[in-house]
Scaffold this motif. Structure first.
Motif, PDB file in Angstrom:
ATOM      1  N   ASP A   1      -8.104   7.469   1.041  1.00  0.00           N
ATOM      2  CA  ASP A   1      -7.491   8.385   2.005  1.00  0.00           C
ATOM      3  C   ASP A   1      -8.529   9.130   2.845  1.00  0.00           C
ATOM      4  OD1 ASP A   1      -4.898   7.789   1.381  1.00  0.00           O
ATOM      5  OD2 ASP A   1      -4.652   9.399  -0.079  1.00  0.00           O
TER       6      ASP A   1
ATOM      7  N   TYR B   1       1.043   2.929  -2.668  1.00  0.00           N
ATOM      8  CA  TYR B   1       0.256   3.705  -3.629  1.00  0.00           C
ATOM      9  C   TYR B   1       1.072   4.219  -4.812  1.00  0.00           C
ATOM     10  CZ  TYR B   1      -3.164   3.586   0.159  1.00  0.00           C
ATOM     11  OH  TYR B   1      -4.009   3.177   1.148  1.00  0.00           O
TER      12      TYR B   1
ATOM     13  N   ASN C   1     -10.670  10.225   5.593  1.00  0.00           N
ATOM     14  CA  ASN C   1     -10.545   9.855   7.008  1.00  0.00           C
ATOM     15  C   ASN C   1     -11.488  10.611   7.931  1.00  0.00           C
ATOM     16  OD1 ASN C   1      -9.261  12.261   6.753  1.00  0.00           O
ATOM     17  ND2 ASN C   1      -7.323  11.628   7.676  1.00  0.00           N
ATOM     18  N   LYS C   2     -12.425  11.321   7.356  1.00  0.00           N
ATOM     19  CA  LYS C   2     -13.400  12.024   8.201  1.00  0.00           C
ATOM     20  C   LYS C   2     -14.814  11.711   7.747  1.00  0.00           C
ATOM     21  CE  LYS C   2     -11.391  16.137   7.678  1.00  0.00           C
ATOM     22  NZ  LYS C   2     -11.132  17.555   7.772  1.00  0.00           N
TER      23      LYS C   2
ATOM     24  N   LYS D   1      -7.578   0.601   6.131  1.00  0.00           N
ATOM     25  CA  LYS D   1      -6.260   1.054   5.661  1.00  0.00           C
ATOM     26  C   LYS D   1      -5.166   0.032   5.924  1.00  0.00           C
ATOM     27  CE  LYS D   1      -7.188   5.971   6.295  1.00  0.00           C
ATOM     28  NZ  LYS D   1      -6.403   6.693   5.289  1.00  0.00           N
TER      29      LYS D   1
ATOM     30  N   ARG E   1       0.813  -1.216   0.000  1.00  0.00           N
ATOM     31  CA  ARG E   1       0.000   0.000   0.000  1.00  0.00           C
ATOM     32  C   ARG E   1       0.848   1.269   0.000  1.00  0.00           C
ATOM     33  NH1 ARG E   1      -5.717  -1.014   2.850  1.00  0.00           N
ATOM     34  NH2 ARG E   1      -6.101   0.844   1.645  1.00  0.00           N
TER      35      ARG E   1
ATOM     36  N   ILE F   1     -13.356   7.504   8.138  1.00  0.00           N
ATOM     37  CA  ILE F   1     -12.643   6.566   7.274  1.00  0.00           C
ATOM     38  C   ILE F   1     -13.660   5.791   6.430  1.00  0.00           C
ATOM     39  CG2 ILE F   1     -11.325   4.403   7.323  1.00  0.00           C
ATOM     40  CD1 ILE F   1      -9.756   5.550   9.689  1.00  0.00           C
TER      41      ILE F   1
END
Lengths: 339, 351
Positions: A247, A230, A249-250, A256, A228, A252
């Motif tokens: 990505d 990327y 994350n607010k 991950k 990962r 998630i």
């Protein structure tokens, strides 16, 4: 004619075109390839001075899709006043396709771009060559006749070029950047007009013949070494989202971790996002540090889009891609119930 | 220092004897890549290799690690701590550069007062490093430019030298000495074995192609934080995590809580993170102090070659060359460091 002679010719023409573009102030910067510092590599380069033009190279190791440098990224290619720089970009077929598709998606303006078209005859499959050489150090890679020649301290090995190029390059039909009337202004060098792109996708037959379980096992085995990092996403000219779904994350959105389920979710959803957009450059596989070959996944998507929508990405600048358009009478066979 | 001989065909015997007490990690080939894995069958061990693709840091600092798990029962919370931290490990075949990487990681993980990284340090304390010197360094190796050596012993417990059919075994640390003394069947080394090992070490050192002068690199870096060279260096970077994920000294991680609400349980995990990712420094407010490749590339170099020397009096790079070999755009750290060194020279000329 041997590959190395053809490459040399292409390289000479490319340098000439690039030099002229810079001299005549038609562009501010040339994006191309330079020699890599390790064998089996090449390095993208941005050239603003004419004296650096001879750093430009062309060979079968120019695997990065340079269109990546034109998508919205920070820092942008702008002059001190904030105006877009005019860019000359060395383009093999798939770079050309990426540029056209990015223009269709309104991410770049082809008015600012000169496409230095070159005919590509395929990119060496680095991972396949490395695998064959095993735990010996490769010190030099070159092309000779129809072979890839790999040299090390105590060995020299030849590989037939046609066999040791990327799987996608083997079935590639767009060797030079596609052009049509609407973008012919942008093209210098060798660009090709493409009509009626026929593809039987015979290369997928073996995979398609597998049972669902076999396919699933194949995908799991393929992806299990992913770290990962990327690199695949970052090298992809079509992955230009400000914030990738993975990505988020607010909160998630997706796991991950490097547990196989999370890895698979990342790769398959990324593939979905590339349906009808992937330009089959193979950069994602070329850059993967772990040697994962994602080509089969994107190739299968290409076939499905071709069959269902008769669409191939990055060929012409007029047709709206299937994921950007809809008709009121589109089939909705995915709906489970009708009202 | 004890000097013994381990025949290569005795590796299986070594494994069987140690595997009862230790988790035995060694290089294996997995899908074409050399990686360090816990050995279940000694036949899987690969002895002919340059170095692993993923550094052996993943043994003690894995890509993903569960810190603890919890379950809920009404208002009661039960936390299940890690049970495996007292397990003993042997890392067989680690290269001296990667062993030095562990030393740097340990420095970092203990350098912040009370915030010692207990998990890493416990595992490190329970691990024996049984390294093998590099007879044939790769052209991308540059440990000697960083004060290292292909046969550096300092960071190992036991040092092995490949003498063809056999290994010369040298005990380095006290831990290593006790460890080897238990292997009573190891033959004593002869004088000519030791001599051969010394010759190999010298030959290896002489074969280094990459030689960088990194003296006072931190002193050049500090005043040049805003130098235009950073733009040049970062022009082609695509901001992936290859260089840091495959770096034996990179320590950054992200902590994530995963909850399974339906089953009243959850876990806290940590995963590798990278300063090359745009998300790494993104504030909740939306502000990002390292918004572009320029700041991110600079941070990677500054951290290893300026902040490390400043804080811990040593450079945070071991010269393994992994990032050189694997950077997708061939943004070669050797070239970057040379450019930085040249800033000084240019200034001297212009002065």
């Amino acid at each position: 004619m041997g590959i190395e002679i053809k490459n040399q010719e292409i390289e000479n023409q490319m340098r000439e075109l690039a030099r002229n573009l810079l001299n005549e102030k038609k562009v501010d910067v040339i994006i191309g390839y330079a020699k890599g510092t390790v064998p089996l590599s090449s390095a993208p380069i941005m050239i603003t001075n004419e004296e650096d033009i001879d750093k430009l190279i062309w060979n079968n190791l120019c695997y990065i899709n340079l269109a990546k440098y034109l998508v919205p990224r920070i820092p942008q290619l702008i002059d001190p006043e904030g105006n877009n720089l005019k860019v000359g970009i060395v383009s093999k077929g798939c770079v050309g396709r990426a540029l056209i598709h990015l223009a269709v998606e309104k991410q770049i303006n082809l008015d600012d771009i000169k496409i230095i078209g070159i005919p590509c005859n395929g990119i060496i499959n680095r991972k396949k060559v490395e695998k064959e050489i095993d735990e010996k150090e490769i010190l030099e890679v070159s092309a000779s006749g129809n072979d890839i020649v790999v040299k090390g301290k105590d060995f020299e090995q030849k590989f037939p070029f046609d066999e040791y190029i990327n799987e996608l390059c083997k079935v590639c039909k767009v060797k030079s950047p596609p052009t049509d009337a609407s973008i012919s202004e942008a093209c210098v060098g060798e660009c090709q007009e493409i009509s009626n792109l026929e593809d039987d996708f015979a290369d997928l037959a073996e995979f398609e013949a597998k049972s669902s379980k076999e396919k699933w096992d194949y995908i799991k085995d393929l992806l299990k070494t992913c770290t990962r990092c990327y690199a695949c996403r970052e090298a992809c000219p079509m992955c230009y989202c400000n914030l990738c779904f993975v990505d988020q994350n607010k909160p998630i959105w997706f796991g991950k971790t490097t547990e196989l389920s999370d890895i698979i979710v990342f790769h398959l959803i990324r593939a979905m996002h590339l349906a009808g957009r992937c330009v089959a450059c193979g950069a994602c596989s070329s850059v993967c540090p772990m040697g994962i070959d994602l080509n089969l996944i994107t190739r299968k998507l290409e076939k499905m889009v071709k069959e269902r929508f008769d669409f191939t990405s990055g060929i012409d600048s007029e047709t709206l891609p299937p994921m950007m358009s809809f008709n009121m009478d589109d089939e909705q066979e995915f709906m489970l119930e009708e009202d | 220092m004890d000097q013994k001989i381990l025949m290569k065909n005795e590796i299986g015997k070594l494994y069987i004897e140690l595997a009862e007490e230790y988790n035995f990690y060694a290089p294996v080939k997995e899908k074409g890549n050399i990686v360090f894995k816990k050995i279940l069958n000694p036949d899987d061990i690969v002895l002919e290799y340059f170095n692993s693709k993923v550094p052996p840091k993943e043994v003690l600092f894995p890509e993903m690690e569960v810190l603890f798990e919890y379950s809920l029962d009404g208002k009661d919370v039960e936390i299940q701590d890690r049970q495996d931290l007292d397990e003993k490990n042997v890392i067989f075949g680690i290269r001296p550069c990667d062993a030095h990487g562990f030393a740097l990681m340990a420095t970092f993980f203990t350098a912040h007062g009370d915030c010692e990284d207990e998990i890493f340090m416990k595992k490190r304390a329970n691990t024996i490093l049984m390294g093998i010197g590099c007879n044939e360094p790769k052209s991308t190796c540059f440990c000697t430019s960083l004060g290292g050596h292909p046969f550096q012993k300092d960071d190992l417990d036991v040092m092995l030298t490949d003498l063809g059919e056999k290994y010369l075994v040298e005990t380095i640390s006290e831990k290593g000495k006790t460890f080897i003394q238990k292997l009573k069947w190891l033959a004593d080394a002869k004088k000519k074995d030791v001599q051969q090992a010394q010759e190999l070490s010298k030959k290896s050192e002489e074969s280094f192609v990459t030689k960088l002068d990194l003296t006072d690199i931190d002193k050049i870096l500090d005043p040049n934080f805003e130098h235009p060279i950073w733009k040049e260096i970062s022009d082609i970077c695509i901001s992936c995590g290859t260089c840091s994920y495959l770096c034996p000294t990179c320590t950054c991680f992200d902590v994530i809580d995963e909850t399974d609400e339906y089953n009243n349980r959850g876990r806290r995990i940590r995963i590798w993170d990278t300063c090359q990712s745009c998300l790494y420094t993104l504030h909740t407010s939306g502000h990002n102090p390292r918004n572009s490749c320029i700041e991110r590339c600079r941070n990677r170099i500054m951290h290893k070659f300026s902040y490390y020397p400043k804080n811990y009096d040593q450079i945070g790079c071991v010269g393994c060359g992994r990032c050189v070999q694997l950077c997708p755009v061939n943004n070669d750290i050797r070239a970057i460091l040379t450019k930085i060194k040249n800033i000084e020279k240019e200034e001297e000329i212009s002065a």
